[in-house]
Design a protein around this motif. Structure first.
Motif, short mmCIF file in Angstrom:
data_model
loop_
_atom_site.label_atom_id
_atom_site.label_comp_id
_atom_site.label_asym_id
_atom_site.label_seq_id
_atom_site.Cartn_x
_atom_site.Cartn_y
_atom_site.Cartn_z
N ASP A 141 -7.75 -31.28 -3.60
CA ASP A 141 -8.16 -31.34 -2.20
C ASP A 141 -7.79 -30.02 -1.51
OD1 ASP A 141 -8.83 -32.01 0.36
OD2 ASP A 141 -7.33 -33.60 0.57
N PRO A 142 -8.78 -29.31 -0.95
CA PRO A 142 -8.43 -28.06 -0.27
C PRO A 142 -7.80 -28.28 1.10
CG PRO A 142 -10.77 -28.47 -0.06
CD PRO A 142 -10.23 -29.56 -0.96
N VAL A 143 -8.01 -29.47 1.68
CA VAL A 143 -7.50 -29.71 3.04
C VAL A 143 -5.98 -29.72 3.03
CG1 VAL A 143 -7.46 -31.30 4.99
CG2 VAL A 143 -9.57 -31.00 3.67
N GLY A 144 -5.39 -28.91 3.89
CA GLY A 144 -3.94 -28.82 3.95
C GLY A 144 -3.36 -27.74 3.06
N GLU A 145 -4.19 -27.11 2.23
CA GLU A 145 -3.68 -26.05 1.36
C GLU A 145 -3.18 -24.87 2.19
OE1 GLU A 145 -5.32 -22.87 -2.00
OE2 GLU A 145 -6.66 -24.40 -1.19
N VAL A 146 -2.00 -24.40 1.86
CA VAL A 146 -1.42 -23.23 2.55
C VAL A 146 -1.79 -21.99 1.74
CG1 VAL A 146 0.69 -22.12 3.34
CG2 VAL A 146 0.47 -24.62 3.46
N THR A 147 -2.60 -21.12 2.32
CA THR A 147 -3.07 -19.94 1.60
C THR A 147 -2.21 -18.70 1.88
OG1 THR A 147 -4.63 -19.39 3.38
CG2 THR A 147 -5.44 -20.81 1.60
N VAL A 159 -8.39 -26.39 6.86
CA VAL A 159 -8.74 -27.61 7.60
C VAL A 159 -10.25 -27.82 7.48
CG1 VAL A 159 -6.83 -27.41 9.22
CG2 VAL A 159 -9.01 -26.33 9.76
N PRO A 160 -10.73 -29.06 7.70
CA PRO A 160 -12.17 -29.30 7.63
C PRO A 160 -12.94 -28.48 8.66
CG PRO A 160 -10.95 -31.37 7.61
CD PRO A 160 -9.96 -30.29 7.94
N GLU A 195 -13.96 -25.69 -1.11
CA GLU A 195 -13.30 -24.69 -0.26
C GLU A 195 -14.26 -24.12 0.78
OE1 GLU A 195 -11.35 -21.63 -2.38
OE2 GLU A 195 -9.81 -22.95 -3.22
N ALA A 196 -15.55 -24.03 0.43
CA ALA A 196 -16.53 -23.47 1.36
C ALA A 196 -16.79 -24.39 2.54
CB ALA A 196 -17.84 -23.20 0.63
N LEU A 197 -16.30 -25.62 2.48
CA LEU A 197 -16.46 -26.58 3.57
C LEU A 197 -15.19 -26.73 4.38
CD1 LEU A 197 -18.58 -29.24 1.68
CD2 LEU A 197 -19.37 -27.48 3.27
N THR A 198 -14.28 -25.79 4.20
CA THR A 198 -13.08 -25.73 5.03
C THR A 198 -12.99 -24.36 5.67
OG1 THR A 198 -11.66 -24.91 3.22
CG2 THR A 198 -11.87 -27.31 3.46
N VAL A 199 -12.09 -24.25 6.61
CA VAL A 199 -11.82 -22.97 7.26
C VAL A 199 -10.31 -22.82 7.35
CG1 VAL A 199 -11.86 -23.93 9.61
CG2 VAL A 199 -12.42 -21.52 9.25
N GLU A 200 -9.83 -21.60 7.29
CA GLU A 200 -8.39 -21.36 7.39
C GLU A 200 -7.99 -21.13 8.85
OE1 GLU A 200 -7.09 -18.27 4.75
OE2 GLU A 200 -8.52 -18.85 3.21
N ARG A 201 -6.98 -21.85 9.28
CA ARG A 201 -6.45 -21.63 10.63
C ARG A 201 -4.97 -21.26 10.53
NH1 ARG A 201 -5.48 -27.46 13.65
NH2 ARG A 201 -4.12 -28.39 12.06
N PHE A 202 -4.44 -20.73 11.61
CA PHE A 202 -3.03 -20.37 11.67
C PHE A 202 -2.20 -21.55 12.19
CE2 PHE A 202 -4.93 -16.12 11.78
CZ PHE A 202 -4.10 -15.44 10.89
N VAL A 203 -1.12 -21.82 11.52
CA VAL A 203 -0.10 -22.75 12.01
C VAL A 203 1.20 -21.95 12.14
CG1 VAL A 203 1.23 -24.84 11.56
CG2 VAL A 203 -1.20 -24.74 10.94
N VAL A 204 1.77 -21.95 13.34
CA VAL A 204 2.96 -21.14 13.63
C VAL A 204 4.11 -22.06 14.01
CG1 VAL A 204 3.91 -19.31 15.08
CG2 VAL A 204 1.48 -19.25 14.41
N ARG A 205 5.27 -21.86 13.39
CA ARG A 205 6.45 -22.67 13.67
C ARG A 205 7.59 -21.74 14.12
NH1 ARG A 205 3.91 -25.30 9.40
NH2 ARG A 205 3.57 -27.53 9.78
#
Length: 415
Positions: free
Chosen positions: A90-96, A112-113, A398-408
């Motif tokens: 599952d690509p969703v939630g993958e940290v790249t 994320v989707p 993977e082509a149906l997801t997009v990478e977003r930034f999560v900052v902590r």
């Protein structure tokens, strides 16, 4: 509010529920969908026969009939493809990416989707299931707009898949089949850039150009597949014949089938008679340049239009070239950026070929028919992109997801 906008909004709401499901829940849903297709096979095949008969009555060509046709084996393959997608990572939630900045904040890029995918396609009813499986596995909602030629097949397949959604307690709108096939409805769908996140057209060049020219939503596309095989002077000729026959004959209506054969002049007199005999035995019409015609009897002359053509039929263009540079130049002129193949016994020539061409898939001593999401390990593909955007080549999860930034952080402020 228009009907298509209402459907799209309902799909968006359903997609938000899908995106919150666990990997296990989405995978189990796809397995249930595959089981539903198996259980409903007689009804789906009967619906497909209605579409086939209507197509025959209209006198459509063999290529279109082949794309439209289902049989027990093909339908079982569609169900198996859903199970394969269910089993994929599952690509969703993958940290790249994951790193800490000097100020102590931790920065991650996470898949994320995308949200809502609009699939616009013609003829191939398997796309209904394939697209639904990939979109749902990646946590997206999907709006399916097939062609009128496959409407009964698409409705039957969608009904099976929706039953699995209901049984899982999920909204059916996550998989929305547009049954209003008027062009005006499709145009309205393509304007919904506040709801639709991506449109993917699959079909003939005319359909894809229409979508690209009228859409206000992002479009991933490829117009056609003019795929080449170059037989180098160092090639194993038996290997080259195998690549040629598989690439041209196994399914000529597919976009990854070969349309042009390029042969190094040093081996043309040995290779072409053998290759031509194998092709003619399988009903392939040959069109060639003057050098080809000098070596083979009954070869029709090839025009510039032939070298640019996507035949999707048992027709092959041939050109004899003086060296690999000429082969590369020919491909660069006529390529559709889909798939190119070299048959060679020289690894350095293979590397030169790979680096000289920018097509989405480049093969060394392998059939063009492997230019397919399933064959490349992606599971059932949702399409092929020859536009250099976030995805290039066969498109999987993977082509149906997009990478977003999560900052902590721990209270850091910039100023």
């Amino acid at each position: 509010m228009s009907d298509i906008r209402t459907l799209a909004l309902q799909c968006r709401d359903a997609a938000q529920q899908l995106g919150q499901l666990s990997t296990q829940a989405r995978s189990a849903l796809l397995v249930s969908m595959a089981d539903a297709l198996g259980a409903d096979a007689p009804g789906i095949l009967a619906a497909n026969e209605k579409d086939l008969q209507a197509a025959r009555d209209k006198g459509v060509g063999t290529a279109m009939l082949d794309r439209l046709a289902l049989n027990p084996s093909r339908l079982a393959g569609v169900a198996d493809a859903l199970r394969e997608v269910a089993a994929l990572p599952d690509p969703v939630g993958e940290v790249t990416r994951d790193y800490v900045r000097p100020n102590g904040i931790r920065v991650q890029k996470v898949r994320v989707p995308l949200g809502v995918i609009a699939m616009i396609y013609e003829a191939r009813p398997n796309v209904t299931a394939d697209a639904a499986a990939l979109c749902i596995k990646a946590g997206n909602g999907v709006i399916l707009r097939g062609g009128s030629e496959a409407i009964h097949s698409n409705m039957a397949i969608a009904a099976s898949l929706k039953r699995a959604l209901r049984q899982a307690g999920l909204p059916e709108a996550a998989l929305t089949l547009v049954e209003d096939l008027r062009r005006e409805t499709m145009l309205e769908l393509l304007q919904l850039n506040d709801i639709i996140d991506l449109a993917i057209p699959r079909g003939g060049e005319g359909l894809i150009r229409f979508v690209a020219e009228h859409a206000r939503v992002p479009v991933i596309k490829h117009y056609k597949g003019v795929c080449h095989l170059f037989v180098d002077d160092s090639a194993d000729l038996d290997l080259a014949v195998r690549l040629l026959i598989d690439g041209k004959v196994s399914r000529p209506a597919a976009c990854n089938s070969l349309e042009t054969l390029l042969v190094h002049e040093a081996i043309a007199s040995r290779f072409l008679p053998v290759a031509a005999a194998a092709l003619r035995e399988r009903g392939v019409e040959l069109r060639g340049d003057t050098a080809t015609q000098a070596l083979l009897a009954d070869v029709l002359p090839a025009s510039e239009a032939d070298y640019a053509a996507e035949y999707l039929d048992l027709i092959l263009s041939i050109r004899v070239v003086p060296d690999m540079g000429a082969a590369i130049a020919h491909i660069q002129r006529y390529t559709s950026d889909h798939t190119e193949v070299i048959a060679t016994g020289n690894p350095a020539h293979g590397e030169t070929f790979v680096h000289a061409l920018r097509s989405a898939v480049v093969m060394v001593n392998a059939s063009s028919r492997f230019s397919d999401g399933g064959e490349l390990g992606l599971g059932a593909e949702i399409g092929i992109s020859t536009t250099r955007l976030h995805s290039y080549g066969p498109m999987g999860l993977e082509a149906l997801t997009v990478e977003r930034f999560v900052v902590r952080g721990e209270g850091q402020v910039r100023h």
